[in-house]
Design a protein around this motif. Sequence first.
Motif, PDB file in Angstrom:
ATOM      1  N   ALA A 306       0.811  -1.213   0.000  1.00 40.45           N
ATOM      2  CA  ALA A 306       0.000   0.000   0.000  1.00 40.45           C
ATOM      3  C   ALA A 306       0.851   1.272   0.000  1.00 40.45           C
ATOM      4  CB  ALA A 306      -0.933   0.005   1.214  1.00 40.45           C
ATOM      5  N   GLU A 307       1.916   1.282   0.792  1.00 39.05           N
ATOM      6  CA  GLU A 307       2.700   2.514   0.960  1.00 39.05           C
ATOM      7  C   GLU A 307       3.883   2.629   0.008  1.00 39.05           C
ATOM      8  OE1 GLU A 307       3.767   3.592   4.912  1.00 39.05           O
ATOM      9  OE2 GLU A 307       1.855   2.952   5.784  1.00 39.05           O
ATOM     10  N   LEU A 308       4.463   1.494  -0.363  1.00 35.38           N
ATOM     11  CA  LEU A 308       5.672   1.527  -1.195  1.00 35.38           C
ATOM     12  C   LEU A 308       5.416   1.137  -2.644  1.00 35.38           C
ATOM     13  CD1 LEU A 308       8.193  -0.257   1.236  1.00 35.38           C
ATOM     14  CD2 LEU A 308       7.513   2.161   1.186  1.00 35.38           C
ATOM     15  N   GLY A 309       4.282   0.489  -2.906  1.00 31.78           N
ATOM     16  CA  GLY A 309       4.052  -0.065  -4.238  1.00 31.78           C
ATOM     17  C   GLY A 309       4.796  -1.364  -4.446  1.00 31.78           C
ATOM     18  N   TYR A 310       5.096  -2.061  -3.357  1.00 34.28           N
ATOM     19  CA  TYR A 310       5.852  -3.315  -3.409  1.00 34.28           C
ATOM     20  C   TYR A 310       5.017  -4.452  -3.999  1.00 34.28           C
ATOM     21  CZ  TYR A 310       8.075  -7.567  -1.557  1.00 34.28           C
ATOM     22  OH  TYR A 310       8.638  -8.813  -1.426  1.00 34.28           O
ATOM     23  N   ARG A 311       5.646  -5.274  -4.810  1.00 35.83           N
ATOM     24  CA  ARG A 311       5.006  -6.468  -5.364  1.00 35.83           C
ATOM     25  C   ARG A 311       6.022  -7.609  -5.399  1.00 35.83           C
ATOM     26  NH1 ARG A 311       1.571  -3.438  -4.527  1.00 35.83           N
ATOM     27  NH2 ARG A 311      -0.177  -2.740  -5.810  1.00 35.83           N
ATOM     28  N   ALA A 312       5.534  -8.829  -5.255  1.00 36.77           N
ATOM     29  CA  ALA A 312       6.395 -10.012  -5.332  1.00 36.77           C
ATOM     30  C   ALA A 312       5.832 -10.990  -6.348  1.00 36.77           C
ATOM     31  CB  ALA A 312       6.512 -10.685  -3.963  1.00 36.77           C
ATOM     32  N   ARG A 313       6.706 -11.597  -7.117  1.00 35.51           N
ATOM     33  CA  ARG A 313       6.291 -12.589  -8.112  1.00 35.51           C
ATOM     34  C   ARG A 313       5.903 -13.899  -7.423  1.00 35.51           C
ATOM     35  NH1 ARG A 313      12.182 -12.608 -10.660  1.00 35.51           N
ATOM     36  NH2 ARG A 313      12.134 -10.648  -9.480  1.00 35.51           N
ATOM     37  N   PRO A 314       5.235 -14.836  -8.124  1.00 31.85           N
ATOM     38  CA  PRO A 314       4.911 -16.137  -7.538  1.00 31.85           C
ATOM     39  C   PRO A 314       6.167 -16.844  -7.043  1.00 31.85           C
ATOM     40  CG  PRO A 314       3.708 -15.834  -9.592  1.00 31.85           C
ATOM     41  CD  PRO A 314       4.679 -14.698  -9.490  1.00 31.85           C
ATOM     42  N   TYR A 315       6.075 -17.467  -5.870  1.00 30.98           N
ATOM     43  CA  TYR A 315       7.265 -18.026  -5.246  1.00 30.98           C
ATOM     44  C   TYR A 315       7.891 -19.159  -6.059  1.00 30.98           C
ATOM     45  CZ  TYR A 315       6.519 -22.742  -3.450  1.00 30.98           C
ATOM     46  OH  TYR A 315       6.396 -24.103  -3.340  1.00 30.98           O
ATOM     47  N   ARG A 316       7.091 -19.844  -6.872  1.00 32.05           N
ATOM     48  CA  ARG A 316       7.656 -20.949  -7.661  1.00 32.05           C
ATOM     49  C   ARG A 316       8.697 -20.447  -8.664  1.00 32.05           C
ATOM     50  NH1 ARG A 316       2.465 -22.512  -6.543  1.00 32.05           N
ATOM     51  NH2 ARG A 316       2.221 -24.624  -5.667  1.00 32.05           N
ATOM     52  N   GLU A 317       8.565 -19.200  -9.114  1.00 33.65           N
ATOM     53  CA  GLU A 317       9.587 -18.630  -9.983  1.00 33.65           C
ATOM     54  C   GLU A 317      10.901 -18.466  -9.218  1.00 33.65           C
ATOM     55  OE1 GLU A 317       8.386 -15.115 -12.074  1.00 33.65           O
ATOM     56  OE2 GLU A 317       6.358 -15.885 -12.465  1.00 33.65           O
ATOM     57  N   ALA A 318      10.797 -18.051  -7.964  1.00 35.10           N
ATOM     58  CA  ALA A 318      11.989 -17.933  -7.124  1.00 35.10           C
ATOM     59  C   ALA A 318      12.622 -19.298  -6.893  1.00 35.10           C
ATOM     60  CB  ALA A 318      11.613 -17.291  -5.791  1.00 35.10           C
ATOM     61  N   LEU A 319      11.787 -20.295  -6.664  1.00 31.66           N
ATOM     62  CA  LEU A 319      12.289 -21.651  -6.441  1.00 31.66           C
ATOM     63  C   LEU A 319      13.016 -22.171  -7.672  1.00 31.66           C
ATOM     64  CD1 LEU A 319      12.213 -23.757  -4.186  1.00 31.66           C
ATOM     65  CD2 LEU A 319      10.126 -24.676  -5.210  1.00 31.66           C
ATOM     66  N   ALA A 320      12.432 -21.948  -8.827  1.00 36.49           N
ATOM     67  CA  ALA A 320      13.072 -22.393 -10.071  1.00 36.49           C
ATOM     68  C   ALA A 320      14.397 -21.681 -10.302  1.00 36.49           C
ATOM     69  CB  ALA A 320      12.133 -22.163 -11.250  1.00 36.49           C
ATOM     70  N   ASP A 321      14.440 -20.369 -10.019  1.00 39.48           N
ATOM     71  CA  ASP A 321      15.684 -19.614 -10.173  1.00 39.48           C
ATOM     72  C   ASP A 321      16.752 -20.116  -9.209  1.00 39.48           C
ATOM     73  OD1 ASP A 321      14.597 -18.119 -12.190  1.00 39.48           O
ATOM     74  OD2 ASP A 321      14.390 -16.268 -11.023  1.00 39.48           O
ATOM     75  N   ALA A 322      16.334 -20.429  -7.977  1.00 37.08           N
ATOM     76  CA  ALA A 322      17.285 -20.941  -6.992  1.00 37.08           C
ATOM     77  C   ALA A 322      17.874 -22.272  -7.454  1.00 37.08           C
ATOM     78  CB  ALA A 322      16.600 -21.108  -5.642  1.00 37.08           C
ATOM     79  N   ILE A 323      17.015 -23.166  -7.918  1.00 42.06           N
ATOM     80  CA  ILE A 323      17.479 -24.480  -8.368  1.00 42.06           C
ATOM     81  C   ILE A 323      18.406 -24.334  -9.569  1.00 42.06           C
ATOM     82  CG2 ILE A 323      16.710 -26.628  -9.449  1.00 42.06           C
ATOM     83  CD1 ILE A 323      14.282 -26.522  -7.554  1.00 42.06           C
ATOM     84  N   ASP A 324      18.046 -23.469 -10.507  1.00 41.48           N
ATOM     85  CA  ASP A 324      18.914 -23.248 -11.670  1.00 41.48           C
ATOM     86  C   ASP A 324      20.289 -22.759 -11.245  1.00 41.48           C
ATOM     87  OD1 ASP A 324      16.965 -24.047 -13.428  1.00 41.48           O
ATOM     88  OD2 ASP A 324      16.343 -22.014 -14.000  1.00 41.48           O
ATOM     89  N   TRP A 325      20.329 -21.837 -10.282  1.00 43.52           N
ATOM     90  CA  TRP A 325      21.609 -21.282  -9.844  1.00 43.52           C
ATOM     91  C   TRP A 325      22.438 -22.328  -9.098  1.00 43.52           C
ATOM     92  CZ3 TRP A 325      24.354 -20.292  -5.358  1.00 43.52           C
ATOM     93  CH2 TRP A 325      25.452 -19.432  -5.502  1.00 43.52           C
ATOM     94  N   PHE A 326      21.790 -23.059  -8.178  1.00 45.51           N
ATOM     95  CA  PHE A 326      22.515 -24.100  -7.448  1.00 45.51           C
ATOM     96  C   PHE A 326      23.044 -25.181  -8.400  1.00 45.51           C
ATOM     97  CE2 PHE A 326      19.954 -22.850  -3.542  1.00 45.51           C
ATOM     98  CZ  PHE A 326      21.059 -22.360  -2.842  1.00 45.51           C
ATOM     99  N   ARG A 327      22.253 -25.499  -9.418  1.00 42.42           N
ATOM    100  CA  ARG A 327      22.703 -26.482 -10.402  1.00 42.42           C
ATOM    101  C   ARG A 327      23.926 -25.966 -11.174  1.00 42.42           C
ATOM    102  NH1 ARG A 327      18.186 -27.273 -13.136  1.00 42.42           N
ATOM    103  NH2 ARG A 327      17.543 -29.283 -12.291  1.00 42.42           N
ATOM    104  N   ALA A 328      23.866 -24.685 -11.550  1.00 41.76           N
ATOM    105  CA  ALA A 328      24.995 -24.082 -12.280  1.00 41.76           C
ATOM    106  C   ALA A 328      26.251 -24.047 -11.423  1.00 41.76           C
ATOM    107  CB  ALA A 328      24.628 -22.666 -12.742  1.00 41.76           C
ATOM    108  N   MET A 329      26.091 -23.935 -10.093  1.00 34.61           N
ATOM    109  CA  MET A 329      27.227 -23.910  -9.177  1.00 34.61           C
ATOM    110  C   MET A 329      27.715 -25.312  -8.806  1.00 34.61           C
ATOM    111  SD  MET A 329      28.011 -20.745  -8.692  1.00 34.61           S
ATOM    112  CE  MET A 329      27.536 -20.486 -10.418  1.00 34.61           C
ATOM    113  N   GLY A 330      27.040 -26.336  -9.345  1.00 37.45           N
ATOM    114  CA  GLY A 330      27.467 -27.701  -9.074  1.00 37.45           C
ATOM    115  C   GLY A 330      26.987 -28.252  -7.757  1.00 37.45           C
ATOM    116  N   LYS A 331      26.044 -27.582  -7.084  1.00 38.40           N
ATOM    117  CA  LYS A 331      25.542 -28.036  -5.792  1.00 38.40           C
ATOM    118  C   LYS A 331      24.385 -29.013  -5.942  1.00 38.40           C
ATOM    119  CE  LYS A 331      27.005 -23.864  -3.297  1.00 38.40           C
ATOM    120  NZ  LYS A 331      28.004 -24.550  -2.456  1.00 38.40           N
ATOM    121  N   ILE A 332      23.766 -29.023  -7.114  1.00 36.06           N
ATOM    122  CA  ILE A 332      22.678 -29.962  -7.393  1.00 36.06           C
ATOM    123  C   ILE A 332      23.094 -30.825  -8.561  1.00 36.06           C
ATOM    124  CG2 ILE A 332      20.293 -30.188  -8.203  1.00 36.06           C
ATOM    125  CD1 ILE A 332      19.628 -27.605  -6.757  1.00 36.06           C
ATOM    126  N   ALA A 333      22.990 -32.121  -8.379  1.00 37.67           N
ATOM    127  CA  ALA A 333      23.421 -33.050  -9.414  1.00 37.67           C
ATOM    128  C   ALA A 333      22.440 -32.987 -10.592  1.00 37.67           C
ATOM    129  CB  ALA A 333      23.463 -34.472  -8.856  1.00 37.67           C
TER     130      ALA A 333
END
Length: 333
Positions: A306-333
């Motif tokens: 209401a005060e800042l105009g803040y918005r957040a995307r669906p959390y599954r997009e964040a989850l997918a981005d996290a998995i992609d990054w961890f995979r690129a770093m070799g932390k996920i097989a």
Amino acid sequence: MDFAGDRVLVTGATGFVGSAVARALAAKGAQLTLLVRAGSDRTNVTGLDAVLAEGDLRDEASVLRAAQGCRYAFHVAADYRIWAPDPEEIIRNNRAGTLAVMKALKAAGVERIVYTSSVATLLPDDHGAADETRPATPEQAIGAYKRSKVVAERLVEDMAADGLPVVIVNPSTPIGPRDVKPTPTGRIVVEAANGKMPAFVESGLNLVHVDDVAKGHLLAIEKGRTGQRYVLGGQDVSLGVMLADIATIMGRKAPTVRIPRGVLFPLAYANEAWCRATGKTDPFLTVDSLKMAAHNMYYSSAKAEAELGYRARPYREALADAIDWFRAMGKIA
């Protein structure tokens, strides 16, 4: 808000949230000064056009040197450990660091400050989503890290009342790229993606993309009211649903075995004792984490929206981005 030509100080830019804030500022044209510890991992600031100022959060003089000429500042850094052999060390570090940084920024004449707190300073609401109207006392907070953030936030509020131009933001549980350590939630993502979490203790989290949290920081410095706190969250999700979503992304079978918290306390005590004896500092299971799991940590970002105009995307997009990054770093097989 355009930061072109503005010198901006960021603490904690080598960390998860801090690096996202620094990158969001760089995209808006800010001239960055990043306060970094000597010998810290610089992975998250590689490629950023920034001045690296070595210093210690508890050393007011080093922060003051870094803050010279800065119009804005974002104090994101903290001692982010859920467990330590000496829990009081976490409280001492976060209180002393916050006090030294705020005093230095005031002395440097910084025009506007954002202090990164946490939803850890708010009491969970077992009947719904908690918000900024539920501040915790240090005695009500579970664990040293949460107590330390409550103590530090109250200190910042007192300084704001005395005229410090600071806005407080309270991120919920960020996930996404550049979680180098990783955070406790990042560890869950990695373990689950690798098929190493066949069972779990049911709980609830509010999950948000780390880059949305960063955008919320920039909105806070532009539109936030001095001395006010703003929850920067995403979506409320049970741990079981989160693990099922990870399994779907990875093409694995979702874990279905729920373990009662009570039966794990002896293992948690033993795990902490083993860490003390061996010098390990990152137990996967702790007594405090089991105590926290008794509450759904659900939060509302309605005030920030209401005060800042803040918005957040669906959390599954964040989850997918996290998995992609961890995979690129070799932390996920």
